[in-house]
Design an enzyme around this catalytic site. Structure first.
Site, PDB file in Angstrom:
ATOM      1  N   ASP A  39      55.348  45.690  21.946  1.00 32.52           N
ATOM      2  CA  ASP A  39      55.467  44.849  23.145  1.00 32.52           C
ATOM      3  C   ASP A  39      56.913  44.397  23.353  1.00 32.52           C
ATOM      4  O   ASP A  39      57.175  43.243  23.654  1.00 32.52           O
ATOM      5  CB  ASP A  39      54.525  43.638  23.038  1.00 32.52           C
ATOM      6  CG  ASP A  39      54.526  42.782  24.302  1.00 32.52           C
ATOM      7  OD1 ASP A  39      54.928  43.300  25.359  1.00 32.52           O
ATOM      8  OD2 ASP A  39      54.136  41.602  24.227  1.00 32.52           O
ATOM      9  N   HIS A  58      49.525  45.315  25.137  1.00 27.06           N
ATOM     10  CA  HIS A  58      48.692  44.500  26.049  1.00 27.06           C
ATOM     11  C   HIS A  58      48.611  45.127  27.431  1.00 27.06           C
ATOM     12  O   HIS A  58      49.596  45.600  27.982  1.00 27.06           O
ATOM     13  CB  HIS A  58      49.104  43.031  26.069  1.00 27.06           C
ATOM     14  CG  HIS A  58      50.427  42.712  26.697  1.00 27.06           C
ATOM     15  ND1 HIS A  58      50.593  42.552  28.062  1.00 27.06           N
ATOM     16  CD2 HIS A  58      51.653  42.505  26.160  1.00 27.06           C
ATOM     17  CE1 HIS A  58      51.855  42.253  28.316  1.00 27.06           C
ATOM     18  NE2 HIS A  58      52.532  42.221  27.189  1.00 27.06           N
ATOM     19  N   HIS A  81      59.561  41.090  33.486  1.00 26.63           N
ATOM     20  CA  HIS A  81      58.935  40.117  34.402  1.00 26.63           C
ATOM     21  C   HIS A  81      59.556  40.105  35.802  1.00 26.63           C
ATOM     22  O   HIS A  81      59.491  39.096  36.497  1.00 26.63           O
ATOM     23  CB  HIS A  81      58.957  38.696  33.817  1.00 26.63           C
ATOM     24  CG  HIS A  81      58.158  38.542  32.558  1.00 26.63           C
ATOM     25  ND1 HIS A  81      57.934  37.318  31.962  1.00 26.63           N
ATOM     26  CD2 HIS A  81      57.516  39.441  31.781  1.00 26.63           C
ATOM     27  CE1 HIS A  81      57.195  37.482  30.865  1.00 26.63           C
ATOM     28  NE2 HIS A  81      56.937  38.774  30.739  1.00 26.63           N
ATOM     29  N   ASP A  98      56.605  46.284  30.275  1.00 26.31           N
ATOM     30  CA  ASP A  98      55.851  45.144  29.730  1.00 26.31           C
ATOM     31  C   ASP A  98      54.462  45.111  30.346  1.00 26.31           C
ATOM     32  O   ASP A  98      54.257  44.485  31.364  1.00 26.31           O
ATOM     33  CB  ASP A  98      56.607  43.837  30.017  1.00 26.31           C
ATOM     34  CG  ASP A  98      55.985  42.657  29.285  1.00 26.31           C
ATOM     35  OD1 ASP A  98      55.112  42.865  28.425  1.00 26.31           O
ATOM     36  OD2 ASP A  98      56.373  41.517  29.596  1.00 26.31           O
ATOM     37  N   GLU A 145      47.732  38.791  27.619  1.00 30.85           N
ATOM     38  CA  GLU A 145      48.821  38.315  26.759  1.00 30.85           C
ATOM     39  C   GLU A 145      49.761  37.414  27.547  1.00 30.85           C
ATOM     40  O   GLU A 145      50.218  36.385  27.055  1.00 30.85           O
ATOM     41  CB  GLU A 145      49.599  39.512  26.181  1.00 30.85           C
ATOM     42  CG  GLU A 145      50.631  39.134  25.128  1.00 30.85           C
ATOM     43  CD  GLU A 145      51.996  38.725  25.673  1.00 30.85           C
ATOM     44  OE1 GLU A 145      52.767  38.101  24.940  1.00 30.85           O
ATOM     45  OE2 GLU A 145      52.275  39.006  26.843  1.00 30.85           O
ATOM     46  N   GLU A 146      50.059  37.815  28.780  1.00 28.60           N
ATOM     47  CA  GLU A 146      51.070  37.076  29.557  1.00 28.60           C
ATOM     48  C   GLU A 146      50.642  35.641  29.875  1.00 28.60           C
ATOM     49  O   GLU A 146      51.477  34.781  30.084  1.00 28.60           O
ATOM     50  CB  GLU A 146      51.377  37.814  30.868  1.00 28.60           C
ATOM     51  CG  GLU A 146      51.985  39.202  30.689  1.00 28.60           C
ATOM     52  CD  GLU A 146      53.381  39.181  30.084  1.00 28.60           C
ATOM     53  OE1 GLU A 146      53.900  38.086  29.789  1.00 28.60           O
ATOM     54  OE2 GLU A 146      53.938  40.280  29.892  1.00 28.60           O
TER      55      GLU A 146
END
Ligand SMILES: [Zn+2]
Length: 489
Positions: A381, A307, A452, A319, A353-354
């Site tokens: 991912d 993603h 994140h 990520d 995606e997030e």
């Protein structure tokens, strides 16, 4: 076959042949042949050689690393709906065009949330030195609503889990700031079960804000979902439930959660909290689709994907910039080595995606009638650490079918083949339609230390490990696309 069985298979007939000549004489070659690939293979020896060439090329070629550096360091964070996400779409599309792939941008409406200011300080607590405050390090959760610009001041109530929330006396959280202090299990992550540790803790990030609002809290904090030391907060999406007031929501660092837990155990603690995120109108964005057309069945596709969007605190290297570039590498190496598999290898850079996988949802709708032509789907991912093998979701027969691929990947320590319920958020819709789905199994011991956070940056990616993941993606994509008979489904 086990080692014991192997010894028996080799040893027994030879001994028997000496004492009982009537038994058919087996050569050493027969049991060996049975062991290699475990029987009938979906690939010829020449195709296995192609897999080996792709694996070795992926281990040497700098393309994935170069693309990752550009995506993270030149473009930067790629929050859904942001100008950088748009720039990333254009960049990846033009790189894929340069390789000669057939590129389409497929539209998706995506959330457009922007972070704004975020600050908090303890303004009153037991033992406070008069005239002082204590800073609390936090970050707004994705999708959070704002406090008033001047912030709010309220008492803090701490619960460690849902049970403690349910046990609060009626009204205990009314008008307060509620902290969910559920610990991310670092020990579980350290022995390799990072995903499981994440799964346990992330429930509070998702459902905590609405659960708190339902008992009258005016804002909700969650202990960061991740294993970082160094006082790093981890952002991530929260899910407001319909019919419950939406309250400002943020993740505090593990250290600050401990501080608030300690001080509130001694007496009343008040926090001043300012969060000014904004939810703008949904934006037009795109999945980037790049087809490396098949030579015999171009209508049949194998997806290789990651993603493209990321959170905004770091630069989205692990990520999921890594997942995107190892998928790009699959197309790049097919081009570089002049390989045109029977079926189409379709690179996809998924959008958003997030913030709810809106890109993947749009794909599922736009390609609803083509599930049968999706021969396989792969998503990477879970970062860029050492891969130990392949997860698959689908028929148990896939395990045996993958044996020759696993033997090729044994060369880089990625020979495990393991069944999993799902293999990637963006390909889950395809998995549910029966499309055989795959993901690299990655070492997850460290991933959730950076996930994140502001520390998800290019330097966290080990070039060798990145190349190993590129090898898994490329070999598997080729194997699926060129097999004589398609993967069992
Ligand atoms: Zn991700």
């Amino acid at each position: 076959m086990t080692a014991v069985a192997f010894t028996a298979a080799l040893g027994m007939p030879i001994c028997s042949a000496q004492s009982a000549p009537a038994l058919p004489k087996l050569t050493v070659q027969d049991p060996l042949t049975a062991l290699i690939s475990g029987g009938r293979s979906a690939w010829t020896p020449d195709q296995v050689k192609v897999m080996e060439r792709l694996r070795d090329a992926a281990m040497k070629d700098p393309y994935a690393l170069d693309e990752l550096r550009y995506l993270t360091s030149n473009i930067g964070p790629r929050l859904s709906g942001s100008p950088q996400a748009e720039a990333a779409v254009q960049r990846v599309a033009s790189e894929m065009r340069a390789l000669g792939a057939e590129v389409t941008l497929e539209k998706a409406k995506v959330p457009h949330w922007v972070r704004g200011a975020e600050a908090a300080e303890v303004v009153s607590w037991p033992g406070q030195t008069p005239g002082t405050t204590q800073k609390v390090v936090l970050t707004a959760l994705g999708g959070s609503v704002a406090t008033p610009a001047e912030g709010i001041t309220a008492e803090v109530v701490v619960v460690d889990n849902w049970r403690q929330l349910a046990a609060l006396p009626p009204g205990a959280a009314k008008g307060k700031i509620l902290l969910f202090n559920h610990r991310f299990d670092k020990e579980e992550a350290a022995v390799g079960n990072g995903l499981s540790a994440y799964g346990d803790a992330v429930a509070y990030r998702g459902a905590g804000p609405s659960a708190g609002a339902a008992v009258g809290a005016v804002a909700v904090l969650v202990r960061s979902v991740g294993g970082a030391d160094y006082r790093l907060p981890h952002t991530g999406m929260t899910d407001y439930l319909p019919g419950v007031p939406q309250v400002p929501a943020a993740a505090v660092t593990a250290e600050d959660a401990d501080l608030l837990r300690h001080l509130t155990s001694q007496g009343p603690v008040k926090l001043h909290l300012t969060l000014t995120p904004q939810t703008l109108a949904d934006a037009d964005s795109y999945n980037v689709i790049a087809d490396w057309k098949g030579s015999e069945h171009p209508e049949q596709v194998v997806i290789v994907s990651g993603h493209l969007d990321s959170w905004d605190l770091g630069t989205g290297a692990i990520d999921d910039g890594a997942g995107v570039v190892v998928s790009m590498q699959a197309i790049h190496l097919l081009k570089a080595l002049g390989i045109r598999p029977k079926r189409t290898v379709r690179f996809v850079a998924w959008m958003s995606e997030e913030e709810g996988s809106q890109g993947a949802s749009a794909y599922t709708v736009d390609h609803a009638s083509e599930a049968a032509n999706h021969i396989g789907a792969i998503e990477c991912d879970l970062g860029a650490d050492h891969p130990t093998g392949i997860y698959f979701a689908g028929k148990p027969a896939l395990e045996q079918w993958l044996k020759p691929v696993s033997e090729v990947l044994e060369g880089i320590g990625a020979e495990t083949v393991e069944s999993a319920g799902g293999t990637g958020e963006d390909i889950q819709g395809l998995t549910e339609k029966g499309v055989p789905s795959f993901a690299p199994i990655q070492d997850s011991r460290f991933y959730f230390n950076y996930h994140h956070t502001a520390a998800d940056t290019f330097d966290k990616v080990d070039p060798k490990h990145l190349n190993e993941n590129a090898a898994v993606m490329t070999v598997l994509a080729y194997a699926l696309a060129d097999a004589e008979e398609a993967a069992p489904r």
